[in-house]
Each structure stands twice: as C-alpha cells, then as structure tokens.
Design a protein around this motif. Sequence first.
Motif, PDB file in Angstrom:
ATOM      1  N   ASP A 146       0.855  -1.185   0.000  1.00 16.66           N
ATOM      2  CA  ASP A 146       0.000   0.000   0.000  1.00 16.66           C
ATOM      3  C   ASP A 146       0.889   1.231   0.000  1.00 16.66           C
ATOM      4  OD1 ASP A 146      -2.447  -1.355   0.045  1.00 16.66           O
ATOM      5  OD2 ASP A 146      -2.350  -1.593   2.224  1.00 16.66           O
ATOM      6  N   VAL A 147       0.636   2.115  -0.949  1.00 17.99           N
ATOM      7  CA  VAL A 147       1.420   3.338  -1.095  1.00 17.99           C
ATOM      8  C   VAL A 147       0.529   4.520  -0.749  1.00 17.99           C
ATOM      9  CG1 VAL A 147       2.724   4.791  -2.691  1.00 17.99           C
ATOM     10  CG2 VAL A 147       2.787   2.304  -2.931  1.00 17.99           C
ATOM     11  N   ASP A 204      14.894  10.033   5.208  1.00 21.61           N
ATOM     12  CA  ASP A 204      14.595   9.258   3.997  1.00 21.61           C
ATOM     13  C   ASP A 204      14.896  10.077   2.743  1.00 21.61           C
ATOM     14  OD1 ASP A 204      13.778   6.936   5.327  1.00 21.61           O
ATOM     15  OD2 ASP A 204      11.702   7.623   5.489  1.00 21.61           O
ATOM     16  N   MET A 205      14.686  11.379   2.799  1.00 25.47           N
ATOM     17  CA  MET A 205      14.978  12.238   1.650  1.00 25.47           C
ATOM     18  C   MET A 205      16.474  12.271   1.356  1.00 25.47           C
ATOM     19  SD  MET A 205      12.243  15.248   2.516  1.00 25.47           S
ATOM     20  CE  MET A 205      12.168  16.185   1.007  1.00 25.47           C
ATOM     21  N   VAL A 206      17.302  12.218   2.401  1.00 29.22           N
ATOM     22  CA  VAL A 206      18.761  12.166   2.211  1.00 29.22           C
ATOM     23  C   VAL A 206      19.121  10.915   1.415  1.00 29.22           C
ATOM     24  CG1 VAL A 206      20.964  11.815   3.417  1.00 29.22           C
ATOM     25  CG2 VAL A 206      19.348  13.546   4.232  1.00 29.22           C
ATOM     26  N   ILE A 207      18.559   9.787   1.774  1.00 28.15           N
ATOM     27  CA  ILE A 207      18.819   8.524   1.072  1.00 28.15           C
ATOM     28  C   ILE A 207      18.393   8.634  -0.384  1.00 28.15           C
ATOM     29  CG2 ILE A 207      18.148   6.087   0.939  1.00 28.15           C
ATOM     30  CD1 ILE A 207      17.895   6.251   4.090  1.00 28.15           C
ATOM     31  N   ARG A 211       4.728   1.422   4.340  1.00 26.88           N
ATOM     32  CA  ARG A 211       5.013   0.895   5.682  1.00 26.88           C
ATOM     33  C   ARG A 211       5.779   1.898   6.548  1.00 26.88           C
ATOM     34  NH1 ARG A 211       6.175  -3.309   2.214  1.00 26.88           N
ATOM     35  NH2 ARG A 211       8.409  -3.062   2.556  1.00 26.88           N
ATOM     36  N   GLY A 212       5.342   3.150   6.525  1.00 31.95           N
ATOM     37  CA  GLY A 212       5.940   4.173   7.374  1.00 31.95           C
ATOM     38  C   GLY A 212       7.252   4.746   6.880  1.00 31.95           C
ATOM     39  N   ARG A 213       7.715   4.319   5.723  1.00 29.48           N
ATOM     40  CA  ARG A 213       9.004   4.762   5.196  1.00 29.48           C
ATOM     41  C   ARG A 213       8.780   5.513   3.885  1.00 29.48           C
ATOM     42  NH1 ARG A 213      13.214   0.483   2.731  1.00 29.48           N
ATOM     43  NH2 ARG A 213      14.765   1.963   1.987  1.00 29.48           N
TER      44      ARG A 213
END
Length: 152
Positions: free
Chosen positions: A4-5, A17-20, A55-57
């Motif tokens: 699920d997105v 997460d944006m850095v990654i 999933r929260g990421r």
Amino acid sequence: MSQDVTIRSSSTEDLQDMVILMDQLGYPTTYAEMQERYAHIAADANFNTLVAQVRGRVVGLIGMQTSYLYETNGQHCRIMALIVHDQFRGTGIGRQLILAAEQWAASQGIDSLSLNSGNRPDREAAHEFYRQMGFTAGSTGFSKKPQALQHA
C-alpha cells in the motif's frame, strides 16, 4: 502492486529518507544539508514536495516549483526532483507520483509541466518512463556557476 502506497505532502520528519533518496538520485547529501535546503523549500509557496510512503518509510519523492514563463501565458510547473528508492523501482510508485503531481498542478490552475533529465546512458530507462507518462523531449539544459557567485 503488493504494498500500500500513500502519496502525501512532505514534512521535516521525512528528511532522513529524503537524504537517502537524494543520494540515489546522484546528489550525495548530508542530513544538515537536506535540512537547510528543505527549510527554504518548505517556506516558499512556489514549491511543493510530495512523498510516497510504504510501511511508514518514504520511498519516493517529487519536488515541484511553479513559475511563469516568458514564452507562453499561464502558470508552469517544473518537476525539480523525482526519485523512487531503488528497492521500489518498477512497482508503479513513480507513475503514482507523477499522476499526483499532475492532479495537484491541475488543482492550482497550472497550464504545463516539465522536467529535466541528464543525457547519460544510465538515464535511458528514466527517459523512456517519461515518454510513457506523456512527456516529450524538448531541449538540452545548460548550467554554470557565475564567477561572481563562486566562493574561493
């Protein structure tokens, strides 16, 4: 797609997460650098950043800037950044991000959308994706840091 997105507006809680994602886009970035950039972007009403969360990421983002153009009437939106985490590519998340950007642009009365993508062999799959999403190749971009702005 099996997961699920959720597509939503970004927040400061997404910075790690944006850095990654920026690293995977080819722009190595520290957390402090992303924090500084995002502070300016989030404070500017001409920018909008949407993220894809699984999933929260945060596993994808699309960053947009609105402006006016010299060559045509109406408001324009340029996609400044589009990236899906390499573990989630090919799952439809990029398509969902572009469709969400198009929907947002339409809701703002924006007349056109564009993006730039590097002319490198490793970008060919991305170029094909953009063509499939209805974009047409137009021009080659050039950039430079003016000498007066370069720091010694």
